[in-house]
Write a protein that holds these residues in place. Structure first.
Motif, PDB file in Angstrom:
ATOM      1  N   PHE A  93     -11.241   3.107  -1.943  1.00 48.18           N
ATOM      2  CA  PHE A  93      -9.894   3.555  -2.307  1.00 48.18           C
ATOM      3  C   PHE A  93      -8.884   2.645  -1.630  1.00 48.18           C
ATOM      4  O   PHE A  93      -9.082   2.174  -0.502  1.00 48.18           O
ATOM      5  CB  PHE A  93      -9.675   5.001  -1.848  1.00 48.18           C
ATOM      6  N   SER A  94      -7.735   2.444  -2.342  1.00 51.66           N
ATOM      7  CA  SER A  94      -6.636   1.662  -1.782  1.00 51.66           C
ATOM      8  C   SER A  94      -5.313   2.241  -2.268  1.00 51.66           C
ATOM      9  O   SER A  94      -5.161   2.548  -3.457  1.00 51.66           O
ATOM     10  CB  SER A  94      -6.734   0.196  -2.198  1.00 51.66           C
ATOM     11  N   ARG A  95      -4.332   2.379  -1.362  1.00 49.78           N
ATOM     12  CA  ARG A  95      -3.008   2.862  -1.752  1.00 49.78           C
ATOM     13  C   ARG A  95      -2.224   1.766  -2.460  1.00 49.78           C
ATOM     14  O   ARG A  95      -1.422   2.019  -3.353  1.00 49.78           O
ATOM     15  CB  ARG A  95      -2.241   3.305  -0.501  1.00 49.78           C
ATOM     16  N   ASP A  96      -2.522   0.477  -2.028  1.00 45.86           N
ATOM     17  CA  ASP A  96      -1.698  -0.604  -2.567  1.00 45.86           C
ATOM     18  C   ASP A  96      -2.490  -1.630  -3.379  1.00 45.86           C
ATOM     19  O   ASP A  96      -1.946  -2.633  -3.844  1.00 45.86           O
ATOM     20  CB  ASP A  96      -0.995  -1.327  -1.417  1.00 45.86           C
ATOM     21  N   GLY A  97      -3.812  -1.392  -3.505  1.00 45.22           N
ATOM     22  CA  GLY A  97      -4.632  -2.339  -4.245  1.00 45.22           C
ATOM     23  C   GLY A  97      -4.994  -3.583  -3.463  1.00 45.22           C
ATOM     24  O   GLY A  97      -5.576  -4.526  -4.001  1.00 45.22           O
ATOM     25  N   VAL A  98      -4.685  -3.578  -2.145  1.00 47.92           N
ATOM     26  CA  VAL A  98      -4.982  -4.741  -1.296  1.00 47.92           C
ATOM     27  C   VAL A  98      -5.976  -4.375  -0.196  1.00 47.92           C
ATOM     28  O   VAL A  98      -6.999  -5.040  -0.024  1.00 47.92           O
ATOM     29  CB  VAL A  98      -3.678  -5.294  -0.685  1.00 47.92           C
ATOM     30  N   LYS A  99      -5.663  -3.356   0.519  1.00 47.73           N
ATOM     31  CA  LYS A  99      -6.525  -2.922   1.621  1.00 47.73           C
ATOM     32  C   LYS A  99      -7.381  -1.774   1.144  1.00 47.73           C
ATOM     33  O   LYS A  99      -6.875  -0.752   0.687  1.00 47.73           O
ATOM     34  CB  LYS A  99      -5.663  -2.501   2.811  1.00 47.73           C
ATOM     35  N   TRP A 100      -8.729  -1.936   1.316  1.00 49.91           N
ATOM     36  CA  TRP A 100      -9.670  -0.969   0.738  1.00 49.91           C
ATOM     37  C   TRP A 100     -10.456  -0.248   1.826  1.00 49.91           C
ATOM     38  O   TRP A 100     -10.797  -0.821   2.850  1.00 49.91           O
ATOM     39  CB  TRP A 100     -10.656  -1.678  -0.201  1.00 49.91           C
TER      40      TRP A 100
END
Length: 442
Positions: free
Chosen positions: A384-391
């Protein structure tokens, strides 16, 4: 004592001859048993007689007859013999001094024996006296006891003498042939000089004994066989080594990708390591995990000593290049290349995330392994990622064969809003893969 035929006749040779092959005058008990008569093997002028009886032997008389002329040439009386081994009633007698005969040659020996009971026997043709010169090889030596690929000639020197049977005197044998044997086969024949010396060379092609041998020849009928102790010749092998130019370092490739091996065979010389041409061998690709190696090819090195092969390995491993010569002077050599890590492909063929009525998210998807092999277990990390960068990993599930692919699914409770994806970590045999990124749909 020792006397001639004339002296023997004076004491009654005719009576002896009338006795036939075997005669006995038994006073009591059994007549002696004359078992054999012969020259002593290392002292040909000495006569040996083997006799047994039921009482001590008290008298031995030997008649020496020429095998060539059938004429009696000597008689050996009892006091010329001494017990050499055994006991007086079962022993071997030798003449105390070598016999002195006028001619060299072979002689038939007739024996008369008497024991303490007065029993007597005469045995005609009891044995043979080999009255010859014995060949003796002295000071035999080689100029080397080790050979190598560039030095295979061995010089053999020595002296040939003869031991005369009457005196045991050693005299040089002039202009006699001497065989120089390698591994018990004659490789060269040389002749002795005025002092009995000889010298010659032989070619030695493996670990083998070298020996100087005198063999009977018709031109020298009075000289018997003689040999020197064998001298062992060892081989010092030329050191060889493989130098791998490529792959010089460990590398990772995809399954099906070709790798080129280039290696050079070198030989150690006084000038240093040099390329070694004309050597045969083969190349394998050996799996690091063990198991069956794959044959890559065979070769004969060229003038530059190099070999080159291109191969598509089917799993992680190393090239193994080896050479082995039929020439015992050349040491075998082998080496392994740097490791080639082979990774098979893995892909996600589908991935989706759907929100559920209980504020959760249901994810599902499928994987494929197009290179034919499949991992024993297929862990899939749902991230899962809130920003699509950090998973961040949320849960790990396992994919299983479903008939059309390796399917997986998972339910995530209280999932926040954001992005979802599936990830497969790389292994020793498979590349990692990541699915497409999705937002949970309603």
């Amino acid at each position: 004592m020792f006397r001639t035929r004339a002296a023997w006749a004076a004491v009654g040779a005719a009576a002896f001859l009338l006795g036939g092959t075997t005669t006995a005058h038994a006073a009591e008990g059994q007549a002696p048993d004359v078992r054999w008569a012969s020259s002593v093997s290392d002292d040909l002028g000495t006569l040996a007689v083997g006799i047994g009886s039921d009482s001590a032997i008290t008298g031995i008389r030997a008649r020496i007859v020429s095998a060539a002329t059938q004429q009696e040439v000597a008689v050996v009386e009892n006091d010329a013999f001494g017990l050499a081994s055994g006991t007086p009633d079962n022993g071997v007698w030798h003449t105390k001094q070598p016999l002195s005969l006028a001619e060299l040659g072979q002689y038939t020996v007739h024996i008369e024996a008497t024991d303490a009971d007065g029993d007597r026997i005469t045995k005609n043709s009891a044995g043979t006296l080999a009255y010859y010169v014995a060949a003796v090889l002295e000071d035999v030596r080689t100029d080397r006891t080790e050979i190598d690929i560039d030095h295979r000639q061995v010089r053999v020197d020595g002296v040939l003498k003869g031991r005369w049977p009457a005196t045991r005197e050693l005299k040089p044998l002039v202009d006699h042939p001497v065989d120089l044997d390698v591994d018990y086969w004659t490789e060269n024949t040389v002749r002795t000089d005025a002092e009995g010396r000889f010298s010659g060379t032989v070619t030695v092609n493996s670990v083998a004994p070298v020996q100087a041998v005198y063999r009977y020849v018709n031109e020298r009928p009075s000289v018997l066989y003689g040999e020197a102790a064998p001298i062992q010749i060892d081989v010092r092998q030329a050191a060889t080594r493989w130098v791998v130019q490529s792959p010089a370092e460990a590398r990772t490739i995809d399954f099906g990708q070709e790798v080129t091996l280039t290696a050079t065979l070198e030989r150690e010389t006084p000038q240093g390591w040099m390329p070694f041409a004309g050597q045969s061998g083969g190349v394998l690709f050996e799996p690091s995990a063990g198991g069956q190696s794959a044959g890559v090819g065979y070769f004969t090195t060229g003038e530059d000593g190099k070999v080159t092969f291109t191969h598509a390995p089917y799993e992680t491993g190393t090239f193994r290049v080896s050479s082995h010569s039929d020439d015992p002077f050349v040491a075998p050599a082998s080496t392994s290349s740097a490791q080639i890590k082979v990774l098979r492909a893995s892909v996600f063929t589908s991935f989706s995330a759907t929100r559920t009525q209980d504020r959760g998210v249901h994810v599902e998807g499928a994987m494929d392994f197009p290179d034919g092999w499949t991992p024993a277990t297929i862990p899939v990390h749902i991230q899962f990622s809130r920003d699509g960068v950090k998973w961040t990993d949320l849960v790990t599930t396992e994919a299983h064969w479903s008939g059309s692919g390796h399917a997986f699914s998972a339910d995530i409770a209280d999932a926040r809003r954001g992005y979802f994806r599936a990830h497969f970590e790389a292994t020793d045999s498979f590349r990692g893969a990541t699915s497409n990124v999705v937002k949970a749909s309603r």
